[in-house]
Design a protein around this motif. Structure first.
Motif, PDB file in Angstrom:
ATOM      1  N   VAL A 109       0.842  -1.201   0.000  1.00 49.23           N
ATOM      2  CA  VAL A 109       0.000   0.000   0.000  1.00 49.23           C
ATOM      3  C   VAL A 109       0.874   1.246   0.000  1.00 49.23           C
ATOM      4  CG1 VAL A 109      -2.007  -1.077   1.093  1.00 49.23           C
ATOM      5  CG2 VAL A 109      -0.205  -0.144   2.527  1.00 49.23           C
ATOM      6  N   GLN A 110       0.393   2.297  -0.639  1.00 50.96           N
ATOM      7  CA  GLN A 110       1.151   3.546  -0.730  1.00 50.96           C
ATOM      8  C   GLN A 110       0.532   4.681   0.072  1.00 50.96           C
ATOM      9  OE1 GLN A 110       4.087   3.441  -2.225  1.00 50.96           O
ATOM     10  NE2 GLN A 110       3.675   1.317  -2.764  1.00 50.96           N
ATOM     11  N   CYS A 111      -0.776   4.568   0.362  1.00 53.23           N
ATOM     12  CA  CYS A 111      -1.470   5.642   1.069  1.00 53.23           C
ATOM     13  C   CYS A 111      -2.660   5.054   1.821  1.00 53.23           C
ATOM     14  CB  CYS A 111      -1.930   6.719   0.081  1.00 53.23           C
ATOM     15  SG  CYS A 111      -3.092   6.102  -1.145  1.00 53.23           S
ATOM     16  N   LEU A 112      -3.312   5.886   2.613  1.00 51.57           N
ATOM     17  CA  LEU A 112      -4.454   5.445   3.400  1.00 51.57           C
ATOM     18  C   LEU A 112      -5.615   4.994   2.519  1.00 51.57           C
ATOM     19  CD1 LEU A 112      -5.176   5.004   6.293  1.00 51.57           C
ATOM     20  CD2 LEU A 112      -6.011   7.342   6.419  1.00 51.57           C
ATOM     21  N   ASP A 113      -5.780   5.606   1.358  1.00 50.83           N
ATOM     22  CA  ASP A 113      -6.831   5.169   0.432  1.00 50.83           C
ATOM     23  C   ASP A 113      -6.581   3.735  -0.033  1.00 50.83           C
ATOM     24  OD1 ASP A 113      -8.336   7.449   0.578  1.00 50.83           O
ATOM     25  OD2 ASP A 113      -7.513   8.340  -1.254  1.00 50.83           O
ATOM     26  N   ASP A 114      -5.316   3.355  -0.231  1.00 45.17           N
ATOM     27  CA  ASP A 114      -4.996   1.978  -0.599  1.00 45.17           C
ATOM     28  C   ASP A 114      -5.364   1.017   0.527  1.00 45.17           C
ATOM     29  OD1 ASP A 114      -4.022   2.845  -3.021  1.00 45.17           O
ATOM     30  OD2 ASP A 114      -1.900   2.476  -2.545  1.00 45.17           O
ATOM     31  N   VAL A 115      -5.114   1.434   1.769  1.00 43.24           N
ATOM     32  CA  VAL A 115      -5.465   0.601   2.928  1.00 43.24           C
ATOM     33  C   VAL A 115      -6.969   0.348   2.934  1.00 43.24           C
ATOM     34  CG1 VAL A 115      -5.566   0.540   5.453  1.00 43.24           C
ATOM     35  CG2 VAL A 115      -3.488   1.344   4.304  1.00 43.24           C
ATOM     36  N   ARG A 116      -7.752   1.418   2.767  1.00 46.06           N
ATOM     37  CA  ARG A 116      -9.217   1.278   2.735  1.00 46.06           C
ATOM     38  C   ARG A 116      -9.657   0.407   1.561  1.00 46.06           C
ATOM     39  NH1 ARG A 116      -9.562   7.345   3.388  1.00 46.06           N
ATOM     40  NH2 ARG A 116      -9.591   7.669   5.637  1.00 46.06           N
ATOM     41  N   SER A 117      -9.016   0.577   0.426  1.00 53.04           N
ATOM     42  CA  SER A 117      -9.390  -0.179  -0.768  1.00 53.04           C
ATOM     43  C   SER A 117      -9.109  -1.671  -0.601  1.00 53.04           C
ATOM     44  CB  SER A 117      -8.636   0.348  -1.991  1.00 53.04           C
ATOM     45  OG  SER A 117      -8.982   1.684  -2.238  1.00 53.04           O
ATOM     46  N   VAL A 118      -7.964  -2.009  -0.012  1.00 52.82           N
ATOM     47  CA  VAL A 118      -7.633  -3.417   0.212  1.00 52.82           C
ATOM     48  C   VAL A 118      -8.646  -4.042   1.174  1.00 52.82           C
ATOM     49  CG1 VAL A 118      -5.950  -4.984   1.276  1.00 52.82           C
ATOM     50  CG2 VAL A 118      -5.182  -3.227  -0.317  1.00 52.82           C
ATOM     51  N   ALA A 119      -8.944  -3.348   2.258  1.00 52.08           N
ATOM     52  CA  ALA A 119      -9.920  -3.866   3.218  1.00 52.08           C
ATOM     53  C   ALA A 119     -11.282  -4.050   2.554  1.00 52.08           C
ATOM     54  CB  ALA A 119     -10.033  -2.928   4.417  1.00 52.08           C
ATOM     55  N   ASP A 120     -11.710  -3.069   1.768  1.00 49.53           N
ATOM     56  CA  ASP A 120     -13.003  -3.161   1.094  1.00 49.53           C
ATOM     57  C   ASP A 120     -13.030  -4.308   0.101  1.00 49.53           C
ATOM     58  OD1 ASP A 120     -15.673  -1.894   0.531  1.00 49.53           O
ATOM     59  OD2 ASP A 120     -14.783  -1.824  -1.474  1.00 49.53           O
ATOM     60  N   LEU A 121     -11.957  -4.457  -0.645  1.00 49.02           N
ATOM     61  CA  LEU A 121     -11.891  -5.525  -1.640  1.00 49.02           C
ATOM     62  C   LEU A 121     -11.994  -6.898  -0.974  1.00 49.02           C
ATOM     63  CD1 LEU A 121     -11.486  -6.229  -4.627  1.00 49.02           C
ATOM     64  CD2 LEU A 121      -9.038  -6.230  -4.201  1.00 49.02           C
ATOM     65  N   LEU A 122     -11.272  -7.098   0.130  1.00 48.98           N
ATOM     66  CA  LEU A 122     -11.346  -8.375   0.827  1.00 48.98           C
ATOM     67  C   LEU A 122     -12.725  -8.611   1.439  1.00 48.98           C
ATOM     68  CD1 LEU A 122      -7.868  -8.607   2.549  1.00 48.98           C
ATOM     69  CD2 LEU A 122      -8.776 -10.106   0.785  1.00 48.98           C
TER      70      LEU A 122
END
Length: 176
Positions: A77-90
């Motif tokens: 992950v590169q930013c907080l939006d990536d963190v949210r996106s990974v969690a949402d995707l899973l």
């Protein structure tokens, strides 16, 4: 966000003897639709044009111990939006969303944070391990399911979580 509503509602209904099921990406309690929760809804701050292709997620083996199953995931992950996106995707995956706990930790540059989802110690243990290994721009996710024969396994919860996440980090097993 969605999980904070769905999982407690699902557990609460099951404990009180109500009929709770998840079918076609919807939560039903006693035959009444409660909420659609696995639909492709994006986390706050991420616009609908975002593609998840730049977020490859790796997975490790499933570890069973004391009636609990631990599944580990790793993502860059590169930013907080990536963190949210990974969690949402899973969490869009029904097999992940229905697990008892969804725990994650991440390190962006030198700053890190975690969410233990009520399973005390695992999130902070993951974060400490990531910092000790000097992992940067990484996210570790553990899903834990407590089965009917569940027994308390103490610190081994943290060891199992770290082990399955490190397997995911070192593997080439990508979800997509």
């Amino acid at each position: 966000e969605r999980r904070q509503f769905v999982v407690p509602k699902f557990k609460e209904a099951k404990k009180s003897g109500e009929r709770a099921i998840i079918k076609n990406d919807k939560l039903y309690i006693n035959g009444q639709l409660q909420r659609e929760f696995l639909s492709p809804c994006l986390p706050e701050g991420v616009n609908s044009g975002v593609s998840y292709d730049h977020l490859p997620i790796k997975f490790g083996s499933t570890i069973s111990d004391g009636g609990s199953d631990f599944c580990g995931y790793s993502a860059e992950v590169q930013c907080l939006d990536d963190v949210r996106s990974v969690a949402d995707l899973l969490l869009r995956d029904r097999s992940v969303a229905c697990r008892t706990h969804f725990i994650y930790a991440y390190v962006l540059d030198q700053d890190g944070n975690f969410n233990s989802d009520g399973d005390y110690g695992i999130g902070s243990g993951l974060l400490k391990h990531m910092q000790k290994e000097k992992l940067v721009n990484q996210m570790f996710i553990v899903t834990r399911n407590c089965g009917p024969q569940f027994r308390h396994i103490g610190y081994k919860r943290i060891e199992n979580s770290i082990k399955t996440c490190m397997e995911a980090y070192e593997s080439d097993n990508y979800i997509r």
